[in-house]
Design an enzyme around this catalytic site. Structure first.
Site, PDB file in Angstrom:
ATOM      1  N   ASN A 122       0.830  -1.199   0.000  1.00  0.00           N
ATOM      2  CA  ASN A 122       0.000   0.000   0.000  1.00  0.00           C
ATOM      3  C   ASN A 122       0.869   1.255   0.000  1.00  0.00           C
ATOM      4  O   ASN A 122       1.950   1.269   0.578  1.00  0.00           O
ATOM      5  CB  ASN A 122      -0.930   0.007   1.222  1.00  0.00           C
ATOM      6  CG  ASN A 122      -1.881  -1.174   1.208  1.00  0.00           C
ATOM      7  OD1 ASN A 122      -2.088  -1.805   0.167  1.00  0.00           O
ATOM      8  ND2 ASN A 122      -2.429  -1.508   2.363  1.00  0.00           N
ATOM      9  N   ASP A 126      -0.698   4.289   0.711  1.00  0.00           N
ATOM     10  CA  ASP A 126      -1.569   5.314   1.311  1.00  0.00           C
ATOM     11  C   ASP A 126      -1.034   5.905   2.611  1.00  0.00           C
ATOM     12  O   ASP A 126      -1.599   6.873   3.127  1.00  0.00           O
ATOM     13  CB  ASP A 126      -2.993   4.736   1.520  1.00  0.00           C
ATOM     14  CG  ASP A 126      -2.994   3.464   2.383  1.00  0.00           C
ATOM     15  OD1 ASP A 126      -3.807   2.571   2.117  1.00  0.00           O
ATOM     16  OD2 ASP A 126      -2.163   3.346   3.316  1.00  0.00           O
ATOM     17  N   HIS A 152       6.022  -0.553  -2.565  1.00  0.00           N
ATOM     18  CA  HIS A 152       5.569   0.160  -3.768  1.00  0.00           C
ATOM     19  C   HIS A 152       5.598   1.667  -3.585  1.00  0.00           C
ATOM     20  O   HIS A 152       4.968   2.394  -4.355  1.00  0.00           O
ATOM     21  CB  HIS A 152       4.160  -0.309  -4.149  1.00  0.00           C
ATOM     22  CG  HIS A 152       4.123  -1.750  -4.568  1.00  0.00           C
ATOM     23  ND1 HIS A 152       2.965  -2.448  -4.776  1.00  0.00           N
ATOM     24  CD2 HIS A 152       5.124  -2.634  -4.808  1.00  0.00           C
ATOM     25  CE1 HIS A 152       3.242  -3.690  -5.136  1.00  0.00           C
ATOM     26  NE2 HIS A 152       4.539  -3.847  -5.145  1.00  0.00           N
ATOM     27  N   PRO A 177     -11.333 -12.197   2.280  1.00  0.00           N
ATOM     28  CA  PRO A 177     -12.656 -12.799   2.029  1.00  0.00           C
ATOM     29  C   PRO A 177     -12.660 -13.750   0.830  1.00  0.00           C
ATOM     30  O   PRO A 177     -13.523 -14.607   0.703  1.00  0.00           O
ATOM     31  CB  PRO A 177     -13.558 -11.582   1.751  1.00  0.00           C
ATOM     32  CG  PRO A 177     -12.814 -10.393   2.269  1.00  0.00           C
ATOM     33  CD  PRO A 177     -11.372 -10.730   2.193  1.00  0.00           C
TER      34      PRO A 177
HETATM   35  N1  APR Z   1     -10.292  -7.116   4.183  1.00  0.00           N
HETATM   36  C1  APR Z   1      -9.353  -7.961   3.678  1.00  0.00           C
HETATM   37  N2  APR Z   1      -9.185  -8.184   2.355  1.00  0.00           N
HETATM   38  C2  APR Z   1     -10.008  -7.539   1.521  1.00  0.00           C
HETATM   39  C3  APR Z   1     -11.024  -6.653   1.960  1.00  0.00           C
HETATM   40  C4  APR Z   1     -11.134  -6.448   3.362  1.00  0.00           C
HETATM   41  N3  APR Z   1     -12.066  -5.617   3.873  1.00  0.00           N
HETATM   42  N4  APR Z   1     -11.676  -6.170   0.855  1.00  0.00           N
HETATM   43  C5  APR Z   1     -11.080  -6.733  -0.219  1.00  0.00           C
HETATM   44  N5  APR Z   1     -10.105  -7.557   0.179  1.00  0.00           N
HETATM   45  C6  APR Z   1      -9.172  -8.345  -0.626  1.00  0.00           C
HETATM   46  C7  APR Z   1      -9.677  -8.732  -1.978  1.00  0.00           C
HETATM   47  O1  APR Z   1     -10.329 -10.005  -1.927  1.00  0.00           O
HETATM   48  C8  APR Z   1      -8.363  -8.826  -2.781  1.00  0.00           C
HETATM   49  O2  APR Z   1      -7.834 -10.146  -2.701  1.00  0.00           O
HETATM   50  O3  APR Z   1      -8.066  -7.502  -0.846  1.00  0.00           O
HETATM   51  C9  APR Z   1      -7.431  -7.865  -2.060  1.00  0.00           C
HETATM   52  C10 APR Z   1      -7.147  -6.602  -2.838  1.00  0.00           C
HETATM   53  O4  APR Z   1      -6.473  -6.979  -4.020  1.00  0.00           O
HETATM   54  P1  APR Z   1      -5.944  -5.862  -5.022  1.00  0.00           P
HETATM   55  O5  APR Z   1      -7.044  -4.895  -5.281  1.00  0.00           O
HETATM   56  O6  APR Z   1      -5.313  -6.597  -6.160  1.00  0.00           O
HETATM   57  O7  APR Z   1      -4.835  -5.081  -4.187  1.00  0.00           O
HETATM   58  P2  APR Z   1      -3.343  -5.532  -3.894  1.00  0.00           P
HETATM   59  O8  APR Z   1      -3.245  -7.017  -3.720  1.00  0.00           O
HETATM   60  O9  APR Z   1      -2.852  -4.704  -2.779  1.00  0.00           O
HETATM   61  O10 APR Z   1      -2.609  -5.098  -5.255  1.00  0.00           O
HETATM   62  C11 APR Z   1      -1.217  -5.289  -5.289  1.00  0.00           C
HETATM   63  O11 APR Z   1      -1.156  -4.131  -7.428  1.00  0.00           O
HETATM   64  O12 APR Z   1      -2.185  -2.388  -8.547  1.00  0.00           O
HETATM   65  C12 APR Z   1      -0.999  -2.810  -7.946  1.00  0.00           C
HETATM   66  O13 APR Z   1       0.705  -1.547  -6.926  1.00  0.00           O
HETATM   67  C13 APR Z   1      -0.646  -1.893  -6.808  1.00  0.00           C
HETATM   68  O14 APR Z   1       0.114  -2.453  -4.584  1.00  0.00           O
HETATM   69  C14 APR Z   1      -0.842  -2.764  -5.583  1.00  0.00           C
HETATM   70  C15 APR Z   1      -0.614  -4.173  -6.122  1.00  0.00           C
END
Ligand code: APR
Length: 254
Positions: free
Chosen positions: A110, A112, A127, A221
């Site tokens: 993240n 943020d 990142h 989830p």
């Molecule tokens: N609690 C836990 N997990 C959750 C929740 C929640 N409230 N809501 C959604 N999720 C899960 C989703 O099921 C998904 O598996 O969080 C995950 C989010 O996945 P992504 O949107 O792909 O985010 P992330 O894994 O952090 O992406 C990795 O990709 O776009 C690039 O650089 C960016 O750091 C990012 C990287």
């Protein structure tokens, strides 16, 4: 093993809780799911679009070269959303874990800045961080302030500055990833929370811990490519999953 909320595998959860209570070396990897409860959209969820663009379309050097203002508008929108967001219970649990353990490493994808704002002191931001800009010419980092002009200019040399984040196709900060890999290699327990596990090399950390014999706990989830490597998968959101694993957040003493 996947443990649905209220699932019958309470024994598995109890065993992992006991192992975590004895552990001295713990590593955690977080993704966008950890900030969902703070109101920040995940990348690959239903809200993962900004205007008509996907993150993968904008978070690239090519997109920035093609239209730097559009890319900055996206990051400015994310900057202001993150500034208006508050850390949630998941961030606080992880900050508490850092205070309690002799060897706890928090690695995040993240950008943020919410882990730092929740009190975590040692955060490996693989990142980058959208609260700063980085000069395209001299590399100087400037903290961004609400309402910053687009595109921001370097306070040291005046050149245009870019978002201080890692784009697709760019290298991660080497020392940060080396430290992250070392932490997951030595961890007795590894927590992988709120990440889709599809972006390498961050996604490899959970597998690395599993291959070294660590207990790996996934909190998400949804199933992910990491699920087959997890000792335990809690099909819950980050806040309730960490409550289940660590117990409710007790108010700090005193
Ligand atoms: N609690 C836990 N997990 C959750 C929740 C929640 N409230 N809501 C959604 N999720 C899960 C989703 O099921 C998904 O598996 O969080 C995950 C989010 O996945 P992504 O949107 O792909 O985010 P992330 O894994 O952090 O992406 C990795 O990709 O776009 C690039 O650089 C960016 O750091 C990012 C990287």
């Amino acid at each position: 093993m996947s443990v649905p909320v209220g699932g019958g595998a309470e024994a598995a959860l109890g065993a992992v809780r006991a192992r975590l209570a004895r552990a001295r070396r713990v590593a955690a990897l977080t993704g966008a799911g950890v900030s969902a409860a703070s109101g920040l959209p995940t990348f690959r969820g239903a809200l993962g679009f900004w205007r008509e663009h996907r993150a993968e379309d904008l978070a690239t050097p090519q997109a920035y070269a093609r239209d730097p203002l559009l890319v900055w508008e996206w990051y400015a929108a994310r900057f202001h959303a993150a500034a208006a967001a508050a850390p949630n219970g998941a961030h606080l649990h992880l900050a508490r874990l850092e205070a309690q353990l002799p060897d706890f490493t928090l690695v995040t994808q993240n950008v943020d800045g919410l882990h730092a704002r929740s009190g975590s002191r040692r955060v490996l931001e693989l990142h980058g961080n959208l609260t700063k800009s980085r000069c395209e010419r001299c590399g100087h980092l400037d903290a961004l302030a609400p309402g910053f002009a687009l595109p921001p200019c370097c306070s040291r040399c005046g050149s245009r500055a870019r978002p201080n984040v890692v784009w697709f196709g760019e290298h991660l900060p080497e020392r940060a990833f080396e430290a992250a890999a070392a932490a997951f290699s030595r961890a007795e327990v590894a927590l992988v929370i709120g990440t889709s596990g599809v972006v390498e090399p961050a996604a490899s950390l959970g597998r690395l811990a599993a291959q070294r014999g660590a207990v790996v706990v996934e909190i998400n989830p949804e199933p992910t490519p990491l699920t087959p490597y997890a000792t335990l998968s809690l099909r819950q959101d980050a806040v309730s999953g960490l409550h289940a694993l660590l117990g409710p957040l007790t108010p700090p003493p005193g």
